[in-house]
Design an enzyme around this catalytic site. Structure first.
Site, PDB file in Angstrom:
ATOM      1  N   SER A   1     -20.439 -16.482 -38.556  1.00  0.00           N
ATOM      2  CA  SER A   1     -20.346 -14.594 -39.042  1.00  0.00           C
ATOM      3  C   SER A   1     -19.020 -14.440 -38.984  1.00  0.00           C
ATOM      4  O   SER A   1     -18.257 -15.089 -37.982  1.00  0.00           O
ATOM      5  CB  SER A   1     -20.701 -14.148 -37.399  1.00  0.00           C
ATOM      6  OG  SER A   1     -20.217 -14.527 -36.121  1.00  0.00           O
TER       7      SER A   1
ATOM      8  N   ILE B   1     -18.040 -21.132 -38.452  1.00  0.00           N
ATOM      9  CA  ILE B   1     -18.974 -21.242 -37.429  1.00  0.00           C
ATOM     10  C   ILE B   1     -20.370 -20.296 -38.215  1.00  0.00           C
ATOM     11  O   ILE B   1     -21.983 -20.757 -38.010  1.00  0.00           O
ATOM     12  CB  ILE B   1     -19.398 -21.308 -35.992  1.00  0.00           C
ATOM     13  CG1 ILE B   1     -18.270 -22.141 -35.490  1.00  0.00           C
ATOM     14  CG2 ILE B   1     -20.538 -21.510 -35.227  1.00  0.00           C
ATOM     15  CD1 ILE B   1     -17.987 -23.190 -36.337  1.00  0.00           C
TER      16      ILE B   1
ATOM     17  N   HIS C   1     -24.972 -26.337 -34.515  1.00  0.00           N
ATOM     18  CA  HIS C   1     -23.574 -26.021 -33.802  1.00  0.00           C
ATOM     19  C   HIS C   1     -24.348 -25.754 -32.956  1.00  0.00           C
ATOM     20  O   HIS C   1     -25.505 -25.346 -32.470  1.00  0.00           O
ATOM     21  CB  HIS C   1     -23.424 -24.876 -34.690  1.00  0.00           C
ATOM     22  CG  HIS C   1     -21.875 -23.637 -33.622  1.00  0.00           C
ATOM     23  ND1 HIS C   1     -21.438 -24.120 -33.398  1.00  0.00           N
ATOM     24  CD2 HIS C   1     -22.828 -22.594 -33.051  1.00  0.00           C
ATOM     25  CE1 HIS C   1     -20.581 -23.244 -32.402  1.00  0.00           C
ATOM     26  NE2 HIS C   1     -21.264 -22.466 -32.151  1.00  0.00           N
TER      27      HIS C   1
ATOM     28  N   ASP D   1     -28.192 -23.340 -36.076  1.00  0.00           N
ATOM     29  CA  ASP D   1     -27.681 -22.994 -34.504  1.00  0.00           C
ATOM     30  C   ASP D   1     -28.531 -23.584 -33.138  1.00  0.00           C
ATOM     31  O   ASP D   1     -29.624 -23.562 -33.472  1.00  0.00           O
ATOM     32  CB  ASP D   1     -27.511 -21.768 -34.844  1.00  0.00           C
ATOM     33  CG  ASP D   1     -26.411 -20.914 -35.645  1.00  0.00           C
ATOM     34  OD1 ASP D   1     -25.026 -22.631 -36.066  1.00  0.00           O
ATOM     35  OD2 ASP D   1     -25.786 -20.235 -36.059  1.00  0.00           O
TER      36      ASP D   1
ATOM     37  N   GLU E   1     -18.381 -25.775 -29.410  1.00  0.00           N
ATOM     38  CA  GLU E   1     -16.786 -25.686 -28.851  1.00  0.00           C
ATOM     39  C   GLU E   1     -16.899 -26.620 -27.728  1.00  0.00           C
ATOM     40  O   GLU E   1     -17.195 -27.138 -27.158  1.00  0.00           O
ATOM     41  CB  GLU E   1     -17.829 -24.156 -27.663  1.00  0.00           C
ATOM     42  CG  GLU E   1     -16.878 -23.142 -26.976  1.00  0.00           C
ATOM     43  CD  GLU E   1     -17.481 -22.554 -26.261  1.00  0.00           C
ATOM     44  OE1 GLU E   1     -18.028 -21.985 -26.388  1.00  0.00           O
ATOM     45  OE2 GLU E   1     -17.031 -22.380 -24.725  1.00  0.00           O
TER      46      GLU E   1
ATOM     47  N   GLU F   1     -29.023 -24.549 -21.673  1.00  0.00           N
ATOM     48  CA  GLU F   1     -29.664 -24.079 -21.201  1.00  0.00           C
ATOM     49  C   GLU F   1     -30.919 -23.945 -20.401  1.00  0.00           C
ATOM     50  O   GLU F   1     -30.610 -23.907 -19.599  1.00  0.00           O
ATOM     51  CB  GLU F   1     -30.136 -22.753 -21.916  1.00  0.00           C
ATOM     52  CG  GLU F   1     -29.664 -21.202 -21.185  1.00  0.00           C
ATOM     53  CD  GLU F   1     -29.191 -20.124 -21.920  1.00  0.00           C
ATOM     54  OE1 GLU F   1     -30.508 -19.538 -22.081  1.00  0.00           O
ATOM     55  OE2 GLU F   1     -28.158 -20.141 -22.934  1.00  0.00           O
TER      56      GLU F   1
ATOM     57  N   LEU G   1     -24.407   1.584 -15.106  1.00  0.00           N
ATOM     58  CA  LEU G   1     -23.121   0.982 -14.899  1.00  0.00           C
ATOM     59  C   LEU G   1     -22.496   0.509 -16.240  1.00  0.00           C
ATOM     60  O   LEU G   1     -20.846   0.639 -15.813  1.00  0.00           O
ATOM     61  CB  LEU G   1     -23.644   0.001 -14.138  1.00  0.00           C
ATOM     62  CG  LEU G   1     -22.396  -0.831 -13.509  1.00  0.00           C
ATOM     63  CD1 LEU G   1     -22.128  -0.005 -12.168  1.00  0.00           C
ATOM     64  CD2 LEU G   1     -22.808  -1.940 -12.068  1.00  0.00           C
ATOM     65  N   LYS G   2     -22.747  -0.438 -17.247  1.00  0.00           N
ATOM     66  CA  LYS G   2     -22.140  -0.222 -18.097  1.00  0.00           C
ATOM     67  C   LYS G   2     -21.382   0.237 -18.748  1.00  0.00           C
ATOM     68  O   LYS G   2     -19.904   0.064 -18.782  1.00  0.00           O
ATOM     69  CB  LYS G   2     -23.336  -1.553 -19.153  1.00  0.00           C
ATOM     70  CG  LYS G   2     -22.657  -1.538 -20.547  1.00  0.00           C
ATOM     71  CD  LYS G   2     -23.801  -1.766 -21.449  1.00  0.00           C
ATOM     72  CE  LYS G   2     -22.968  -2.292 -22.931  1.00  0.00           C
ATOM     73  NZ  LYS G   2     -22.573  -2.945 -23.457  1.00  0.00           N
TER      74      LYS G   2
ATOM     75  N   HIS H   1     -13.063 -16.614 -28.432  1.00  0.00           N
ATOM     76  CA  HIS H   1     -12.987 -15.286 -27.407  1.00  0.00           C
ATOM     77  C   HIS H   1     -12.099 -14.259 -27.290  1.00  0.00           C
ATOM     78  O   HIS H   1     -12.157 -13.556 -25.927  1.00  0.00           O
ATOM     79  CB  HIS H   1     -13.970 -16.295 -25.656  1.00  0.00           C
ATOM     80  CG  HIS H   1     -14.990 -16.746 -25.897  1.00  0.00           C
ATOM     81  ND1 HIS H   1     -15.314 -18.285 -26.364  1.00  0.00           N
ATOM     82  CD2 HIS H   1     -16.374 -16.446 -26.562  1.00  0.00           C
ATOM     83  CE1 HIS H   1     -16.347 -18.426 -26.137  1.00  0.00           C
ATOM     84  NE2 HIS H   1     -17.081 -17.293 -27.097  1.00  0.00           N
TER      85      HIS H   1
HETATM   86  N1  GLN Z   1     -24.167 -19.032 -36.127  1.00  0.00           N
HETATM   87  C1  GLN Z   1     -23.859 -18.329 -35.406  1.00  0.00           C
HETATM   88  C2  GLN Z   1     -21.899 -17.246 -35.212  1.00  0.00           C
HETATM   89  O1  GLN Z   1     -21.442 -17.686 -36.215  1.00  0.00           O
HETATM   90  C3  GLN Z   1     -23.599 -18.872 -33.683  1.00  0.00           C
HETATM   91  C4  GLN Z   1     -23.556 -18.188 -33.274  1.00  0.00           C
HETATM   92  C5  GLN Z   1     -23.371 -18.400 -31.540  1.00  0.00           C
HETATM   93  O2  GLN Z   1     -23.255 -20.000 -31.556  1.00  0.00           O
HETATM   94  N2  GLN Z   1     -23.094 -17.895 -30.273  1.00  0.00           N
HETATM   95  O3  GLN Z   1     -22.696 -16.038 -34.901  1.00  0.00           O
HETATM   96 ZN    ZN Z   2     -21.243 -20.308 -30.764  1.00  0.00          ZN
END
Ligand code: GLN
Ligand code: ZN
Length: 756
Positions: free
Chosen positions: A434, A432, A643, A600, A667, A606, A17-18, A696
């Site tokens: 990446s 952050i 983070h 992180d 965020e 969650e 499906l993806k 995003h």
């Molecule tokens: N250090 C990770 C990045 O920069 C943090 C990703 C995240 O918070 N989902 O991708």
């Molecule tokens: Zn993040």
């Protein structure tokens, strides 16, 4: 004894499906072709369940994107801006899910949130002042008839009115109360239509009942179901709950005219006690959620049979069921070719869980289940010792003392020392972790995995990327640099692969949202660090620059929350083991000259229990100390960052401060910045970097916009404590937009400094 499945995965064993949806989004296939894929998948899933002998099979558990969005559409909860695009039904649906940009207009997607305590994200329906809630869709009936046409009687499942109302967002002046009557009428009409279609059973999913309910909530629940059930005639209604117990409403529930009530015996700590206390009425069926829909370990038949026997002794008419939808586990172990049969023999993914339901049904009907082969085989498996024990890990954990959870000196003292040592400007800028994972980065990794290039070639490529990334950050003028995380596919998988005690699957995908699937690692045994993981990359990156290179790690809580956990030891113990492993890495980074280390905890929020009364004892009391254990060993001058994503953490701010990090980035750009007020109210001590732009989206934020965001932040946050950074990692972004956005970010920070 009969068996029931709350819901089945829908993405397809091989993510059919993806792939079809992605092709559809790129206009490579037609709507008909996409719908045909859906149809084929549904038929396959029904047939699989039928063959396994399941008695109550669901329909409408299938979704092209999300089941809450389906429910919203079913009841005409479609914001005007999507209707006004005048797209086809399918495309309006996808516009709500993913946003739309094209010849018909430009609208963003609806918001997405985590589905209760899972890693699945639902689309948040929006009700506008003139939204007219009414039955307007046909999907459940179409699917019901589709199943019927191939000779399978199913129970349509929809999210119930109580949960739907709890999860909708009102965007106008009206509030949810104003929509109760319309919602009730819509669900009545739905039920009537089920009657017309001669549908035997209907399943209303009401997971919101496992959350804390006050008297108003109970009254709303009564109002809804007293009215909805009043139109019931021949169809039978199953009220399905999951993810916990329904202690606040159980006594009422069993008096209401439901024909079946589904209760979770896995996460519902008090489910059995409730039955003992209030009993369970003879005129209803108890759908007993005894097969864990959330984890991948085999069911322990001995324990399940004990519960089933107790229910039988109480003369409760039970149907054996999954504890929640099987959406949260992968399809089947059949496609796993790397893990040995020994390992696989411990796992039950969705299809294997069907076999378990069938086995247990047989055992429940047997005169002497102890003598049955299935029972004996299962008992033998659980009696065997798994090779999951590591004496060193246990010894080390037993030596941890209270002081290992405390970093010295206190944060305000450290702050002064770090100011001197790091000599950063006011409003330091950073990212952050990446940087864009471009095609070449992914290709390099897959080539290495497939054995097409040597380790040396693989690493050399990454080092070139790191060098480029460092040069780029220097050029732009960022203050605290990162190496770019090119070596990581996923922030949890990467660490799992380098830690002892984890297992990895090849095809065990679980839907995270829409077309996005994840492959959570399995925690098989005691966790320990085999060798340094990130040191080589960070040290190399630091060697390229005079500026400070930030080390990048994933924290213990996030690693655990995004894995399938063990069931033979506590979550607390597993988290502590992972914390010690990460602690080793932190200390190694420090020893090798890394002066800022970010750990992180993207997923900290969650697994916060659904009931507030459980927050402290059942989670925060060990999750927060586990984080402290990872960094308490560093020198005062070493700065620890953390983070977090998903900024719904206003309610746990003291706990976050208690992680005792020096700096936290999070965020924030999509939230209403209400978090800032909360930080101020709580005298938040940690330095903060609320994200100044949303990562995003490919949109480039202007300098003015960022300056404005920083001004708002400065009205609530001490200027000594404010960092400037994006919302999250830049991995999914493209290079050009990232470059522009970061330049603007640095420029904005400079302007703010000049003002000060
Ligand atoms: N250090 C990770 C990045 O920069 C943090 C990703 C995240 O918070 N989902 O991708
Ligand atoms: Zn993040």
């Amino acid at each position: 004894m009969q068996t029931s499945v709350i819901g089945f995965p829908r993405i397809g064993t091989l993510r059919e499906l993806k792939f079809a949806s992605e092709k559809y989004f790129k206009k490579e296939i037609t709507t008909e072709e996409l719908l045909q894929t859906g149809k084929t998948l549904r038929e396959t899933h029904w047939n699989t369940q039928k063959k396994a002998g399941i008695d109550y099979i669901s329909c409408n558990d299938f979704s092209y994107y999300d089941m809450l969005l389906d429910t919203a559409v079913l009841f005409n909860i479609i914001p005007k801006r999507y209707k006004e695009l005048n797209l086809s039904e399918t495309d309006t649906y996808f516009a709500m899910a993913r946003g739309y940009q094209g010849t018909s207009g430009d609208v963003k997607a609806l918001a997405m949130k985590k589905w209760f305590n899972t890693n699945y994200h639902y689309i948040v329906p929006e009700i506008e002042d003139d939204t007219e809630i009414r039955l307007s869709g046909n999907k459940p009936f179409e699917e019901y008839n589709e199943a019927k046409a191939i000779g399978i009687e199913t129970k349509p499942v929809v999210i119930g009115a109580y949960t739907l109302l709890k999860l909708c967002r009102c965007t106008g002046k009206k509030s949810l109360n104003d929509y109760e009557d319309a919602a009730i009428k819509a669900y009545q009409d739905f039920l009537k239509k089920c009657e017309e279609n001669e549908i035997a059973w209907i399943q209303f999913d009401e997971p919101a009942l496992v959350q804390d309910m006050d008297s108003k909530d109970a009254a709303l629940f009564h109002k809804i179901y007293d009215a909805v059930l009043s139109v019931k005639d021949k169809s039978q209604v199953l009220l399905q709950t999951y993810f916990g117990d329904v202690r606040d409403i159980y006594a009422d529930l069993i008096k209401m005219p439901f024909d079946g009530i589904g209760l979770d015996f896995m996460e519902g700590k008090e489910t059995y006690a409730l039955i003992e206390k209030y009993d369970f009425p003879q005129d209803k069926l108890l759908f007993a959620g005894l097969i864990n829909g959330k984890n991948i370990w085999k069911n322990h038949y001995e324990k399940t049979m004990q519960t089933l026997t107790k229910l039988q002794e109480r003369e409760i008419r039970s149907v054996l069921s999954t504890s929640c939808s099987l959406l949260h586990v992968p399809y089947t172990v059949k496609h796993e070719s790397v893990l040995s049969a020994k390992y696989l023999s411990y796992f039950a993914f969705a299809e294997e869980k069907l076999t378990e339901l069938a086995d247990l049904k047989k055992l429940a009907e047997s005169k002497d289940y102890h003598a049955e082969a299935a029972y004996q085989e299962n008992t033998k498996l659980f009696a065997e010792e798994r090779d999951c024990f590591n004496a060193d890990v246990h010894k080390r954990l037993s030596l941890v003392t209270e002081s290992d959870y405390v970093r010295e000196p206190i944060r305000s003292e450290r702050h002064k020392l770090q100011k001197n040592e790091l000599a950063l400007p006011e409003f330091p800028t950073t990212t952050i972790g990446s940087f864009p994972q471009t095609k070449d980065v992914k290709a390099n990794r897959s080539a290495y995995r497939r054995g097409e290039i040597s380790e040396k070639e693989y690493k050399e490529f990454n080092k070139r990327k790191i060098a480029e990334c460092v040069r780029w950050q220097e050029e732009i003028g960022l203050d605290v640099l990162v190496h770019g995380e090119y070596e990581r596919n996923d922030m949890v998988e990467y660490f799992g692969e380098s830690l002892g005690g984890f297992l990895f699957t090849e095809k065990a995908w679980v839907q995270s949202y829409g077309t996005r699937c994840v492959k959570p690692p399995i925690i098989w045994g005691d966790v320990y660090r085999e060798k340094p993981i990130t040191v080589e990359w960070s040290v190399y990156a630091q060697s390229l620059t005079e500026k400070i290179m930030k080390g990048m790690l994933t924290g213990p809580v996030t690693i655990l929350n995004w894995s399938f956990p063990r069931e033979d030891i506590s979550i607390k113990e597993s988290i502590s083991q992972i914390a010690l492993a990460i602690r080793d890495e932190v200390l190694d980074l420090e020893r090798n000259g890394i002066r800022i280390i970010q750990i992180d905890e993207a997923a900290l929020r969650e697994k916060l229990p659904l009931r507030k009364s459980d927050w402290q004892k059942e989670y925060l009391d060990f999750a927060i100390p586990a984080f402290r254990l990872t960094h308490s060993g560093v020198k005062p001058e070493t700065q620890i960052h953390t983070h977090m994503c998903y900024s719904e953490f206003t309610d746990i701010i003291p706990a976050i401060d208690n992680m005792d990090a020096d700096v936290i980035t999070f965020e924030a750009s999509r939230s209403d910045l209400q978090i800032l007020t909360s930080l101020k109210e709580h005298n938040f001590e940690t330095e903060v970097g609320p994200g100044v732009y949303d990562i995003h989206s490919p949109r480039v934020p202007s300098v003015e916009e960022i300056v404005a965001a920083l001004h708002t932040m400065l009205s609530k946050i001490d200027k000594e404590k404010l960092w400037v950074n994006p919302d999250c990692g830049l991995k999914t972004r493209g290079t050009p937009e990232t470059e522009k956005s970061l330049k603007n970010l640095v420029e904005a920070a400079k302007l703010i400094r000049d003002e000060a």
